[in-house]
Design a protein around this motif. Structure first.
Motif, PDB file in Angstrom:
ATOM      1  N   ILE A 195       0.846  -1.196   0.000  1.00 56.47           N
ATOM      2  CA  ILE A 195       0.000   0.000   0.000  1.00 56.47           C
ATOM      3  C   ILE A 195       0.885   1.251   0.000  1.00 56.47           C
ATOM      4  N   THR A 196       2.049   1.113   0.656  1.00 56.48           N
ATOM      5  CA  THR A 196       3.009   2.220   0.707  1.00 56.48           C
ATOM      6  C   THR A 196       3.408   2.656  -0.719  1.00 56.48           C
ATOM      7  N   ASP A 197       3.664   1.673  -1.600  1.00 58.79           N
ATOM      8  CA  ASP A 197       4.034   1.996  -2.983  1.00 58.79           C
ATOM      9  C   ASP A 197       2.869   2.659  -3.721  1.00 58.79           C
ATOM     10  N   ALA A 198       1.655   2.170  -3.453  1.00 57.27           N
ATOM     11  CA  ALA A 198       0.488   2.752  -4.125  1.00 57.27           C
ATOM     12  C   ALA A 198       0.294   4.214  -3.698  1.00 57.27           C
ATOM     13  N   ILE A 199       0.530   4.490  -2.410  1.00 57.64           N
ATOM     14  CA  ILE A 199       0.380   5.873  -1.932  1.00 57.64           C
ATOM     15  C   ILE A 199       1.494   6.744  -2.539  1.00 57.64           C
ATOM     16  N   GLN A 200       2.703   6.189  -2.612  1.00 57.56           N
ATOM     17  CA  GLN A 200       3.810   6.918  -3.256  1.00 57.56           C
ATOM     18  C   GLN A 200       3.456   7.224  -4.713  1.00 57.56           C
ATOM     19  N   HIS A 201       2.768   6.286  -5.358  1.00 59.89           N
ATOM     20  CA  HIS A 201       2.331   6.495  -6.747  1.00 59.89           C
ATOM     21  C   HIS A 201       1.409   7.715  -6.839  1.00 59.89           C
ATOM     22  N   LEU A 202       0.510   7.858  -5.854  1.00 55.20           N
ATOM     23  CA  LEU A 202      -0.368   9.044  -5.842  1.00 55.20           C
ATOM     24  C   LEU A 202       0.468  10.316  -5.726  1.00 55.20           C
ATOM     25  N   VAL A 203       1.485  10.264  -4.848  1.00 55.72           N
ATOM     26  CA  VAL A 203       2.371  11.429  -4.677  1.00 55.72           C
ATOM     27  C   VAL A 203       3.039  11.748  -6.020  1.00 55.72           C
ATOM     28  N   ASP A 204       3.564  10.702  -6.696  1.00 53.19           N
ATOM     29  CA  ASP A 204       4.249  10.894  -7.982  1.00 53.19           C
ATOM     30  C   ASP A 204       3.315  11.478  -9.050  1.00 53.19           C
ATOM     31  N   GLN A 205       2.029  11.155  -8.937  1.00 57.79           N
ATOM     32  CA  GLN A 205       1.041  11.664  -9.896  1.00 57.79           C
ATOM     33  C   GLN A 205       0.615  13.094  -9.567  1.00 57.79           C
ATOM     34  N   GLY A 206       1.192  13.655  -8.517  1.00 54.59           N
ATOM     35  CA  GLY A 206       0.872  15.029  -8.152  1.00 54.59           C
ATOM     36  C   GLY A 206      -0.385  15.157  -7.311  1.00 54.59           C
ATOM     37  N   ARG A 207      -0.900  14.026  -6.819  1.00 50.55           N
ATOM     38  CA  ARG A 207      -2.079  14.090  -5.935  1.00 50.55           C
ATOM     39  C   ARG A 207      -1.643  14.499  -4.538  1.00 50.55           C
ATOM     40  N   THR A 208      -2.549  15.106  -3.790  1.00 49.09           N
ATOM     41  CA  THR A 208      -2.204  15.497  -2.421  1.00 49.09           C
ATOM     42  C   THR A 208      -2.395  14.320  -1.474  1.00 49.09           C
ATOM     43  N   VAL A 209      -1.313  13.982  -0.787  1.00 46.16           N
ATOM     44  CA  VAL A 209      -1.365  12.967   0.265  1.00 46.16           C
ATOM     45  C   VAL A 209      -0.913  13.666   1.542  1.00 46.16           C
ATOM     46  N   THR A 210      -1.707  13.561   2.579  1.00 46.96           N
ATOM     47  CA  THR A 210      -1.350  14.241   3.821  1.00 46.96           C
ATOM     48  C   THR A 210      -1.040  13.231   4.928  1.00 46.96           C
ATOM     49  N   ALA A 211      -0.411  13.742   5.973  1.00 44.32           N
ATOM     50  CA  ALA A 211      -0.106  12.904   7.139  1.00 44.32           C
ATOM     51  C   ALA A 211      -0.609  13.623   8.382  1.00 44.32           C
ATOM     52  N   VAL A 212      -1.261  12.903   9.261  1.00 44.57           N
ATOM     53  CA  VAL A 212      -1.598  13.497  10.559  1.00 44.57           C
ATOM     54  C   VAL A 212      -0.829  12.734  11.626  1.00 44.57           C
ATOM     55  N   GLU A 213      -0.293  13.473  12.571  1.00 43.38           N
ATOM     56  CA  GLU A 213       0.482  12.815  13.617  1.00 43.38           C
ATOM     57  C   GLU A 213      -0.462  12.364  14.726  1.00 43.38           C
ATOM     58  N   HIS A 214      -0.331  11.081  15.073  1.00 42.67           N
ATOM     59  CA  HIS A 214      -1.186  10.514  16.121  1.00 42.67           C
ATOM     60  C   HIS A 214      -0.583  10.846  17.473  1.00 42.67           C
ATOM     61  N   SER A 215      -1.389  11.454  18.322  1.00 42.40           N
ATOM     62  CA  SER A 215      -0.835  11.895  19.605  1.00 42.40           C
ATOM     63  C   SER A 215      -1.036  10.851  20.696  1.00 42.40           C
ATOM     64  N   GLY A 216      -1.979   9.937  20.513  1.00 45.61           N
ATOM     65  CA  GLY A 216      -2.283   8.975  21.576  1.00 45.61           C
ATOM     66  C   GLY A 216      -1.420   7.730  21.510  1.00 45.61           C
ATOM     67  N   TYR A 217      -1.840   6.720  22.252  1.00 47.72           N
ATOM     68  CA  TYR A 217      -1.094   5.475  22.297  1.00 47.72           C
ATOM     69  C   TYR A 217      -1.385   4.623  21.076  1.00 47.72           C
ATOM     70  N   TRP A 218      -0.338   4.066  20.487  1.00 52.19           N
ATOM     71  CA  TRP A 218      -0.479   3.178  19.340  1.00 52.19           C
ATOM     72  C   TRP A 218       0.414   1.962  19.533  1.00 52.19           C
TER      73      TRP A 218
END
Ligand code: G1P
Length: 353
Positions: A195-218
């Motif tokens: 899935i990581t490669d597929a998301i990178q593919h979206l980035v390469d296509q110029g699509r916006t991919v965002t990240a939110v930082e999780h503050s709680g326990y994981w």
């Protein structure tokens, strides 16, 4: 929005438990990891859930059912072989339609839920959103390089030289754009559609991919130490509830849950801990940070920081620490026993003091 929960996988890092059960059904604080995950999904108002299952399909369906107990409608999607997280999206194409969806790895526990991340996705609505958290050793995870404005510049799966300390947590938010991406990327070196490669593919296509930082326990509960840590953290959140029988000679200290039909006799229970329904505890010291599953028996023993699955027996042993006992397993020390006598199955570990 729909949800796609991934519950395939071999669980090799949790052997021997996973020889006989799905890793997503291993309980923490007496509740299967998968149920913690489904509750988080329900809590963001999603009710249509697809669960991708592999070899343990039947067991998972028996335990979770159609989801109505949790207020969900569950569809099971069979994955014939563990071909990667991206492959799960491929086989769920029809179930997902063109709706947005949250994809959730069924062995990941996020103790404070996923509402913050869901809100961020709804507000910004990028093509995809990952959830990240800072870790000490990012090499065992997907790693995100995140620029200003929370925009992902690059994502790499288990890099040897990580370019950031932000690990990708197993909760992803997608629009329908991901479907073309999972079809566009080739399988990785480990033979999986990442899935990581597929998301990178979206980035390469110029699509916006965002990240939110999780503050709680994981925690990724795929390993014993992670599982025990998760058990401690979730037990730290329980409140005292005594629904079973506790005799006058027992002492309860701290948050202690004793479920219906459980019996506690002449014992000291130091919370946080849970005693499952039908369990019997006698002449023992339990806790803190211990989960006894349904119908366990603990007699004349001392156990702390451990998980006993349903029907496990501890008799005359202690101190027991940082231990995990499978369903119906027995560790006993009958009077007169002078040597360790072990019948240990495949891939088990026993450390004797
Ligand atoms: C998977 C993902 C990885 C992510 C991790 C989170 O790894 O591929 O990017 O960081 O889950 O738990 P796996 O557990 O399949 O090795």
């Amino acid at each position: 929005m729909k949800a796609l929960v991934l519950s395939g996988g071999m669980g090799t890092r949790l052997r021997p438990l996973t020889h006989s059960m799905a890793k997503q059904l291993v309980p923490v604080a007496n509740k299967p990891v998968l149920v913690h995950c489904l509750e988080n999904i329900r809590d963001i108002g999603v009710t249509e859930v697809g669960i991708v299952v592999g070899d343990h399909a039947e067991e998972i369906a028996t335990e979770i059912g159609d989801g109505s107990d949790l207020g969900l409608r569950i569809t099971y999607l069979r994955q014939e072989a563990p071909l990667g997280l991206g492959h799960c999206v491929v086989i769920a194409r029809e179930f997902l339609g063109d709706e947005d969806f949250v994809m959730y790895l069924g062995d990941n526990v996020l103790a404070e839920g996923i509402a913050e991340a869901a809100d961020a996705f709804a507000t910004r609505r990028p093509a995809a959103q990952v959830v990240v958290t800072k870790v000490l050793d990012p090499r065992q995870y997907g790693v995100a390089e995140v620029g200003e404005d929370q925009v992902v510049r690059a994502l790499v799966e288990k890099p040897r030289r990580p370019r950031s300390d932000l690990a990708v947590i197993g909760v992803y938010f997608f629009t329908a754009r991901i479907h073309d991406a999972v079809r566009a990327v080739p399988p990785s070196a480990r033979g999986e559609l990442e899935i990581t490669d597929a998301i990178q593919h979206l980035v390469d296509q110029g699509r916006t991919v965002t990240a939110v930082e999780h503050s709680g326990y994981w925690q990724d509960t795929g390993r014993t130490d992670g599982l025990l840590e998760c058990n401690r953290v979730l037990l730290d959140r329980v409140e005292t509830a005594v629904r079973g029988q506790v005799d006058q000679d027992s002492v309860l200290d701290g948050p202690v849950v004793v479920e219906h039909g459980a019996t506690v006799v002449r014992s000291r229970l130091t919370g946080p801990l849970v005693v499952g329904s039908g369990a019997v505890v006698q002449d023992s010291r339990i806790g803190p940070h211990t989960s006894l599953g349904a119908n366990c028996t603990v007699n004349g023993s001392d156990v702390e920081d451990s998980i006993l699955l349903r029907g496990a027996v501890l008799d005359g042993v202690g101190p027991v620490r940082a231990s995990l006992l499978g369903r119906g397993s027995q560790v006993t020390s009958p009077p007169g026993t002078r040597a360790h006598q072990l019948v240990v199955g495949d891939d088990c570990r026993a450390v004797v003091a």
